[in-house]
Design a protein around this motif. Structure first.
Motif, short mmCIF file in Angstrom:
data_model
loop_
_atom_site.label_atom_id
_atom_site.label_comp_id
_atom_site.label_asym_id
_atom_site.label_seq_id
_atom_site.Cartn_x
_atom_site.Cartn_y
_atom_site.Cartn_z
N GLN A 1 -5.00 -1.20 -9.45
CA GLN A 1 -4.90 -0.33 -8.28
C GLN A 1 -3.56 0.43 -8.31
O GLN A 1 -3.47 1.58 -7.90
N HIS A 2 -2.53 -0.29 -8.80
CA HIS A 2 -1.19 0.31 -8.86
C HIS A 2 -0.94 1.05 -10.19
O HIS A 2 0.18 1.48 -10.44
N ALA A 3 -1.97 1.14 -11.04
CA ALA A 3 -1.84 1.82 -12.34
C ALA A 3 -0.78 1.17 -13.23
O ALA A 3 -0.04 1.84 -13.95
N SER B 1 0.82 -1.23 0.00
CA SER B 1 0.00 0.00 0.00
C SER B 1 0.85 1.28 0.00
O SER B 1 0.41 2.32 -0.50
N TRP C 1 1.47 1.91 -3.52
CA TRP C 1 0.21 2.41 -4.11
C TRP C 1 0.08 3.92 -3.83
O TRP C 1 -0.21 4.70 -4.73
N PHE C 2 0.35 4.27 -2.58
CA PHE C 2 0.18 5.65 -2.16
C PHE C 2 1.13 6.58 -2.91
O PHE C 2 0.77 7.67 -3.33
N ASN C 3 2.36 6.08 -3.12
CA ASN C 3 3.38 6.90 -3.83
C ASN C 3 3.31 6.77 -5.34
O ASN C 3 4.10 7.40 -6.05
N ARG C 4 2.40 5.92 -5.86
CA ARG C 4 2.27 5.66 -7.31
C ARG C 4 3.59 5.12 -7.89
O ARG C 4 3.89 5.35 -9.06
N SER C 5 4.38 4.43 -7.07
CA SER C 5 5.72 4.06 -7.55
C SER C 5 5.71 2.86 -8.51
O SER C 5 6.73 2.59 -9.14
N TRP C 6 4.60 2.14 -8.65
CA TRP C 6 4.54 1.06 -9.63
C TRP C 6 3.78 1.49 -10.90
O TRP C 6 3.56 0.68 -11.80
N LYS C 7 3.41 2.76 -10.99
CA LYS C 7 2.64 3.25 -12.14
C LYS C 7 3.41 3.02 -13.44
O LYS C 7 4.62 3.27 -13.49
N ASP C 8 2.71 2.50 -14.44
CA ASP C 8 3.26 2.24 -15.78
C ASP C 8 4.31 1.12 -15.82
O ASP C 8 5.01 0.97 -16.83
#
Ligand code: FMN
Length: 189
Positions: free
Chosen positions: A117-119, A78, A81-88
């Protein structure tokens, strides 16, 4: 160089074997660094995923869904998730269960919802069921269970030293690993 982490849980080593075959497939692609990570190791150091290009999720299907250990990893992510660090990042998944169905699709759908959820960007299984002989269900057939969402395998312990893991399911896992590595490479270039 692209980097891939395969994060998995396996209570009795069947999903571990599938994970090892996903790695064999990904390793076939040049300039790819692939690591196998257990959920236990991942939970202790969730930040290790921040700089990888792709994450492949693997869990046995327990009680019709991901195992409790895998869910623990999901919840531990989580902060990412909060930091968007897995985005893309590229994502994909595989699961194994005792029954031919056993609700494995629900496990893969859980991975997909988790990845969204992790974008992340989801990559599925491309082979038509039963190729190359068009005989779905045969133990040596690729994607014999016919899943497009990710790699499925069916295996149970037949005796202390023998499992029913099929060559087709392990090959299917390899093909998924290779596909993820190839797509990640294209995406990065
Ligand atoms: C707690 C538990 C729950 C299970 N639930 C299911 C299930 O819902 N569907 C199924 O087909 N098999 C189920 N099984 C069987 C496992 O999915 C199967 O034995 C699998 O190969 C175990 O993988 P592993 O060795 O990686 O843990 C369950 C096994 C356990 C221990």
């Amino acid at each position: 160089m692209i980097t891939i982490k395969i994060i998995y849980h396996s209570g009795y080593n069947h999903t571990k074997k599938q994970a090892e075959h996903v790695k064999i497939g990904a390793d076939k692609v040049d300039n790819t660094k692939v690591d196998l990570v257990t959920t236990e190791e991942a939970i202790k150091d969730i930040d290790q995923f921040a700089n990888v290009d792709a994450i492949i999720f693997g869990s046995p299907t327990y009680m019709g869904s991901v195992s409790a250990d895998f869910k623990q990893f999901m919840d531990a992510s989580s902060s990412a998730w909060f930091n968007r660090s897995w985005k893309d990042k590229i994502a994909a998944g595989f699961t194994n269960s005792g029954s031919m169905s056993g609700e494995k699709m629900n496990t893969l759908n859980t991975f997909i919802a988790f990845a969204m959820q992790h974008a992340m960007i989801w990559v599925g299984q491309a082979e038509l069921d039963g190729s190359p002989k068009e005989e779905p269900g045969k133990p040596d057939a690729i994607n014999r269970i016919g899943s497009a969402l990710g790699a499925m395998a069916q295996s149970i312990q037949l005796s202390p030293d023998q499992t029913s893991a099929s060559s087709g399911d392990l090959k299917t896992a390899e093909i998924l690993g290779q596909r993820v590595a190839n797509i990640t490479k294209k995406f990065k270039s």
